[in-house]
Design a protein around this motif. Structure first.
Motif, PDB file in Angstrom:
ATOM      1  N   ILE A 103      29.536  48.718  -4.467  1.00  0.00           N
ATOM      2  CA  ILE A 103      29.710  47.325  -4.045  1.00  0.00           C
ATOM      3  C   ILE A 103      29.008  46.409  -5.041  1.00  0.00           C
ATOM      4  O   ILE A 103      27.908  46.697  -5.518  1.00  0.00           O
ATOM      5  CB  ILE A 103      29.187  47.145  -2.606  1.00  0.00           C
ATOM      6  CG1 ILE A 103      30.164  47.841  -1.642  1.00  0.00           C
ATOM      7  CG2 ILE A 103      29.013  45.681  -2.239  1.00  0.00           C
ATOM      8  CD1 ILE A 103      29.652  47.982  -0.235  1.00  0.00           C
ATOM      9  N   LYS A 104      29.636  45.295  -5.355  1.00  0.00           N
ATOM     10  CA  LYS A 104      29.140  44.406  -6.411  1.00  0.00           C
ATOM     11  C   LYS A 104      28.275  43.279  -5.877  1.00  0.00           C
ATOM     12  O   LYS A 104      27.266  42.910  -6.497  1.00  0.00           O
ATOM     13  CB  LYS A 104      30.333  43.813  -7.168  1.00  0.00           C
ATOM     14  CG  LYS A 104      29.946  42.869  -8.297  1.00  0.00           C
ATOM     15  CD  LYS A 104      31.188  42.281  -8.970  1.00  0.00           C
ATOM     16  CE  LYS A 104      30.818  41.308 -10.070  1.00  0.00           C
ATOM     17  NZ  LYS A 104      32.018  40.683 -10.686  1.00  0.00           N
ATOM     18  N   ASP A 105      28.664  42.691  -4.738  1.00  0.00           N
ATOM     19  CA  ASP A 105      27.967  41.525  -4.193  1.00  0.00           C
ATOM     20  C   ASP A 105      27.731  41.720  -2.698  1.00  0.00           C
ATOM     21  O   ASP A 105      28.595  42.247  -1.989  1.00  0.00           O
ATOM     22  CB  ASP A 105      28.789  40.245  -4.384  1.00  0.00           C
ATOM     23  CG  ASP A 105      29.142  39.985  -5.836  1.00  0.00           C
ATOM     24  OD1 ASP A 105      28.213  39.893  -6.653  1.00  0.00           O
ATOM     25  OD2 ASP A 105      30.348  39.884  -6.142  1.00  0.00           O
ATOM     26  N   VAL A 106      26.585  41.245  -2.217  1.00  0.00           N
ATOM     27  CA  VAL A 106      26.270  41.282  -0.787  1.00  0.00           C
ATOM     28  C   VAL A 106      25.931  39.873  -0.332  1.00  0.00           C
ATOM     29  O   VAL A 106      25.134  39.168  -0.980  1.00  0.00           O
ATOM     30  CB  VAL A 106      25.091  42.224  -0.490  1.00  0.00           C
ATOM     31  CG1 VAL A 106      24.722  42.168   0.997  1.00  0.00           C
ATOM     32  CG2 VAL A 106      25.425  43.656  -0.895  1.00  0.00           C
ATOM     33  N   TYR A 107      26.538  39.461   0.768  1.00  0.00           N
ATOM     34  CA  TYR A 107      26.309  38.144   1.358  1.00  0.00           C
ATOM     35  C   TYR A 107      25.740  38.343   2.763  1.00  0.00           C
ATOM     36  O   TYR A 107      26.275  39.128   3.552  1.00  0.00           O
ATOM     37  CB  TYR A 107      27.615  37.357   1.443  1.00  0.00           C
ATOM     38  CG  TYR A 107      28.254  37.090   0.102  1.00  0.00           C
ATOM     39  CD1 TYR A 107      28.075  35.872  -0.554  1.00  0.00           C
ATOM     40  CD2 TYR A 107      29.043  38.060  -0.517  1.00  0.00           C
ATOM     41  CE1 TYR A 107      28.661  35.636  -1.787  1.00  0.00           C
ATOM     42  CE2 TYR A 107      29.629  37.826  -1.752  1.00  0.00           C
ATOM     43  CZ  TYR A 107      29.428  36.615  -2.379  1.00  0.00           C
ATOM     44  OH  TYR A 107      30.012  36.378  -3.612  1.00  0.00           O
ATOM     45  N   ILE A 108      24.648  37.635   3.073  1.00  0.00           N
ATOM     46  CA  ILE A 108      23.998  37.758   4.370  1.00  0.00           C
ATOM     47  C   ILE A 108      24.057  36.412   5.073  1.00  0.00           C
ATOM     48  O   ILE A 108      23.727  35.374   4.483  1.00  0.00           O
ATOM     49  CB  ILE A 108      22.527  38.198   4.211  1.00  0.00           C
ATOM     50  CG1 ILE A 108      22.443  39.499   3.380  1.00  0.00           C
ATOM     51  CG2 ILE A 108      21.877  38.405   5.576  1.00  0.00           C
ATOM     52  CD1 ILE A 108      21.029  39.854   2.961  1.00  0.00           C
ATOM     53  N   ASP A 109      24.473  36.424   6.330  1.00  0.00           N
ATOM     54  CA  ASP A 109      24.523  35.182   7.097  1.00  0.00           C
ATOM     55  C   ASP A 109      23.118  34.612   7.260  1.00  0.00           C
ATOM     56  O   ASP A 109      22.169  35.352   7.572  1.00  0.00           O
ATOM     57  CB  ASP A 109      25.139  35.444   8.472  1.00  0.00           C
ATOM     58  CG  ASP A 109      25.408  34.159   9.216  1.00  0.00           C
ATOM     59  OD1 ASP A 109      26.329  33.429   8.823  1.00  0.00           O
ATOM     60  OD2 ASP A 109      24.674  33.868  10.197  1.00  0.00           O
TER      61      ASP A 109
END
Length: 320
Positions: A103-109
């Motif tokens: 996985i390249k990018d992680v977004y967290i709310d």
């Protein structure tokens, strides 16, 4: 990826989080592939564990749940270069799986940083989860859905390439017990005294591959680097910088766009409790073992016995 797709994927995770059966720690994740396909999942108990063991029972030293991030990866067709969107900051075990899945990018709310869970586990996130994904070259962002704003938590240097001194070993062959047993005999001898997993998997054309993975430091760390070794040895609490081989195999299948073949999975010793829970979540009900008396820790043996006695998984000892 356009920003519209980013916010859609984050909203999808938020929309399903209350569907999680967990009574207190409800978490959801979405994965946005390069083709803008979104798959989502909450943390959950796999049906064989929920029905045969129950929701409140520990599996060795592991819960019986598959974490939302790992469940989402296992649901996806191909995770290489994908973006992951999570309602809460991720634990070190999921960080390792995110790295192994490519996985390249992680977004967290952003609301995930306001929960009690964050207050209790922020140390693990800052000191271990972020160390793991940073070493793997993964970017991490905080996403504000209402304001349609994205803040950067970490981005790697442009020319950064993660270290990997124990790559997977992949051979093409037929879908057969003979090929599987030949791989086991050869790799078991070659990797003497090292914990390994071997599994067969196929691509969309039906081509079959044998995948061998060794227990090793997670992507980005090297056991030839003294500083890395010191960090690995100093890891505290219940988490480790080492990635277990069945988890490596499961994540590698998704990174390579392969489907695991459920009759063909081997581990040279009894896996860790978390490996076995994830394998059940991935649809496995049979596991071939090398040494049935050896495990990383006693909880692996306890988990094996519980899963066997409750009819969740069958264990077959490989005869050399």
């Amino acid at each position: 990826m356009s920003q519209d797709f980013l916010f859609q994927a984050m909203q999808k995770a938020v929309d399903i989080v209350n569907d999680s059966p967990h009574p207190t720690n409800k978490v959801a994740a979405s994965l946005l592939s390069r083709g803008n396909k979104i798959v989502s999942h909450t943390n959950y108990w796999p049906a064989p564990i929920a029905n045969n063991i129950g929701l409140g029972c520990r599996i060795g030293n592991s819960s019986g749940t598959v974490h939302a991030e790992t469940a989402t990866i296992l649901t996806a067709e191909n995770t290489q270069g994908a973006g992951m969107f999570i309602t809460d900051p991720f634990c070190p075990n999921c960080a390792k799986n995110i790295a192994e899945a490519g996985i390249k990018d992680v977004y967290i709310d952003h609301k995930g940083f306001e929960k009690d869970f964050w207050e209790r586990r922020s140390g693990c996130f800052k000191n271990m989860s972020m160390e793991i994904v940073a070493r793997a070259g993964i970017s991490v962002f905080r996403i504000h859905r209402k304001d349609r704003r994205i803040d950067t938590i970490h981005t790697p240097d442009v020319n950064y390439i993660p270290k990997e001194d124990s790559p997977l070993e992949i051979e093409q062959g037929p879908k057969s017990q003979d090929f599987f047993e030949m791989l086991i005999a050869h790799k078991y001898a070659h990797h003497y005294n090292r914990k390994i997993a071997i599994g067969l998997a196929e691509n969309s054309d039906g081509t079959v591959f044998g995948i061998t993975s060794r227990v090793h430091a997670v992507t980005g760390y090297s056991l030839t680097n003294d500083n890395d070794v010191d960090m690995i040895l100093q890891a505290k609490e219940r988490y480790s910088f080492m990635q277990e081989p069945i988890n490596r195999y499961l994540m590698a299948c998704k990174r390579l766009g392969l489907t695991p073949l459920h009759d063909y999975l081997f581990c040279s010793q009894v896996p860790s409790a978390r490996e076995m829970v994830n394998a059940v979540g991935a649809g496995f009900s049979k596991l071939h073992l090398g040494d049935p008396f050896k495990s990383r820790d006693q909880s692996g043996i306890q988990a094996r016995d519980l899963l066997r006695d409750k009819g969740v998984m069958t264990f077959v000892t490989f005869k050399k």
